[in-house]
Design an enzyme around this catalytic site. Structure first.
Site, PDB file in Angstrom:
ATOM      1  N   ASP A   1      35.735  -2.149  15.138  1.00 41.38           N
ATOM      2  CA  ASP A   1      37.236  -1.805  15.247  1.00 41.38           C
ATOM      3  C   ASP A   1      37.706  -2.229  16.943  1.00 41.38           C
ATOM      4  O   ASP A   1      36.908  -1.652  17.839  1.00 41.38           O
ATOM      5  CB  ASP A   1      37.563  -0.403  14.836  1.00 41.38           C
ATOM      6  CG  ASP A   1      39.209  -0.315  14.505  1.00 41.38           C
ATOM      7  OD1 ASP A   1      39.661  -0.114  13.353  1.00 41.38           O
ATOM      8  OD2 ASP A   1      39.912  -0.112  15.804  1.00 41.38           O
ATOM      9  N   ILE A   2      38.847  -2.706  17.039  1.00 38.59           N
ATOM     10  CA  ILE A   2      39.190  -3.073  18.429  1.00 38.59           C
ATOM     11  C   ILE A   2      39.670  -1.695  19.141  1.00 38.59           C
ATOM     12  O   ILE A   2      39.589  -1.775  20.289  1.00 38.59           O
ATOM     13  CB  ILE A   2      40.276  -4.101  18.213  1.00 38.59           C
ATOM     14  CG1 ILE A   2      40.237  -5.015  19.420  1.00 38.59           C
ATOM     15  CG2 ILE A   2      41.714  -3.576  17.872  1.00 38.59           C
ATOM     16  CD1 ILE A   2      40.976  -6.193  19.520  1.00 38.59           C
TER      17      ILE A   2
ATOM     18  N   ASN B   1      42.771   3.626   4.040  1.00 35.81           N
ATOM     19  CA  ASN B   1      44.083   3.707   4.348  1.00 35.81           C
ATOM     20  C   ASN B   1      44.796   2.659   3.369  1.00 35.81           C
ATOM     21  O   ASN B   1      44.304   1.487   3.272  1.00 35.81           O
ATOM     22  CB  ASN B   1      44.626   3.523   5.592  1.00 35.81           C
ATOM     23  CG  ASN B   1      44.241   4.480   6.724  1.00 35.81           C
ATOM     24  OD1 ASN B   1      44.120   5.777   6.306  1.00 35.81           O
ATOM     25  ND2 ASN B   1      43.961   4.314   7.844  1.00 35.81           N
TER      26      ASN B   1
ATOM     27  N   VAL C   1      47.180  -3.351   8.354  1.00 39.32           N
ATOM     28  CA  VAL C   1      46.757  -4.439   8.010  1.00 39.32           C
ATOM     29  C   VAL C   1      46.330  -4.496   6.593  1.00 39.32           C
ATOM     30  O   VAL C   1      45.768  -4.002   5.867  1.00 39.32           O
ATOM     31  CB  VAL C   1      45.320  -4.728   8.624  1.00 39.32           C
ATOM     32  CG1 VAL C   1      44.921  -6.254   8.688  1.00 39.32           C
ATOM     33  CG2 VAL C   1      45.409  -4.486  10.347  1.00 39.32           C
TER      34      VAL C   1
ATOM     35  N   HIS D   1      40.217  -2.909   4.018  1.00 36.65           N
ATOM     36  CA  HIS D   1      39.159  -2.619   4.924  1.00 36.65           C
ATOM     37  C   HIS D   1      38.784  -1.030   4.807  1.00 36.65           C
ATOM     38  O   HIS D   1      39.788  -0.233   4.579  1.00 36.65           O
ATOM     39  CB  HIS D   1      39.573  -2.763   6.321  1.00 36.65           C
ATOM     40  CG  HIS D   1      41.033  -2.105   6.740  1.00 36.65           C
ATOM     41  ND1 HIS D   1      42.194  -2.889   6.356  1.00 36.65           N
ATOM     42  CD2 HIS D   1      41.327  -1.133   7.457  1.00 36.65           C
ATOM     43  CE1 HIS D   1      43.178  -2.101   6.532  1.00 36.65           C
ATOM     44  NE2 HIS D   1      42.581  -1.101   7.532  1.00 36.65           N
TER      45      HIS D   1
ATOM     46  N   HIS E   1      37.053   1.996   6.835  1.00 35.54           N
ATOM     47  CA  HIS E   1      36.813   2.292   8.250  1.00 35.54           C
ATOM     48  C   HIS E   1      35.475   3.241   7.938  1.00 35.54           C
ATOM     49  O   HIS E   1      35.700   3.998   7.237  1.00 35.54           O
ATOM     50  CB  HIS E   1      37.726   3.247   8.840  1.00 35.54           C
ATOM     51  CG  HIS E   1      39.121   2.828   9.055  1.00 35.54           C
ATOM     52  ND1 HIS E   1      39.526   2.312  10.345  1.00 35.54           N
ATOM     53  CD2 HIS E   1      40.155   2.388   8.453  1.00 35.54           C
ATOM     54  CE1 HIS E   1      40.824   1.797  10.377  1.00 35.54           C
ATOM     55  NE2 HIS E   1      41.233   1.937   8.962  1.00 35.54           N
TER      56      HIS E   1
END
Ligand code: AMP
Length: 123
Positions: free
Chosen positions: A35-36, A93, A102, A106, A108
């Site tokens: 993750d950025i 999410n 986004v 995905h 996390h």
């Protein structure tokens, strides 16, 4: 509700190689990357390569091979990162109320510190 996939989302661009990522694991049907903006010492995102908006879209439409690959990829990362000992949190999410930014599925994987209670009430 029928989901519509937006192929201009940032993870679609990562999958097409249009923007860089720090890959942790790539499999036939899945990609995992850092993750950025990490929220914990370990913060890895795992995405399917197919065009799925969110978890239920994926669960209802992906092939058995894609689903198996995705779940196994999460398991492989947990092993690679040594998360069995102290545990981790897996978050997907979804949509408006889930505050999904986004629109490409995905999960996390968060770990490396105590993560507190599961939910904080939004103000
Ligand atoms: P969500 O709110 O569940 O949709 O989370 C989206 C996540 O994507 C956030 O944790 C962001 O920090 C992360 N993110 C956004 N852009 C990138 C990127 N280019 N590379 C890696 N992670 C990203």
């Amino acid at each position: 509700m029928a989901y519509t996939y937006d192929d201009q989302n940032i993870f679609a661009k990562i999958l097409r190689g249009e923007i860089p990522n720090t890959t942790v694991l790539e499999t036939e049907h899945s990609l995992a990357f850092q993750d950025i903006q990490p929220q914990a010492p370990t913060h890895i995102l795992v995405i399917p390569k197919g065009p799925y908006v969110c978890f239920d879209h994926f669960a209802q439409n992906a092939s058995d091979a894609e689903i198996t690959d995705y779940v196994r990829a999460v398991g492989e990362i947990c092993k690679m990162e040594g998360l069995e000992e102290n545990g981790f949190r897996l978050i997907a999410n979804t949509g408006r109320d889930g505050v999904q930014d986004v629109p490409h599925l995905h999960v996390h994987i968060l770990a490396g510190r105590g993560l507190g209670r599961m939910l904080a009430r939004a103000e």
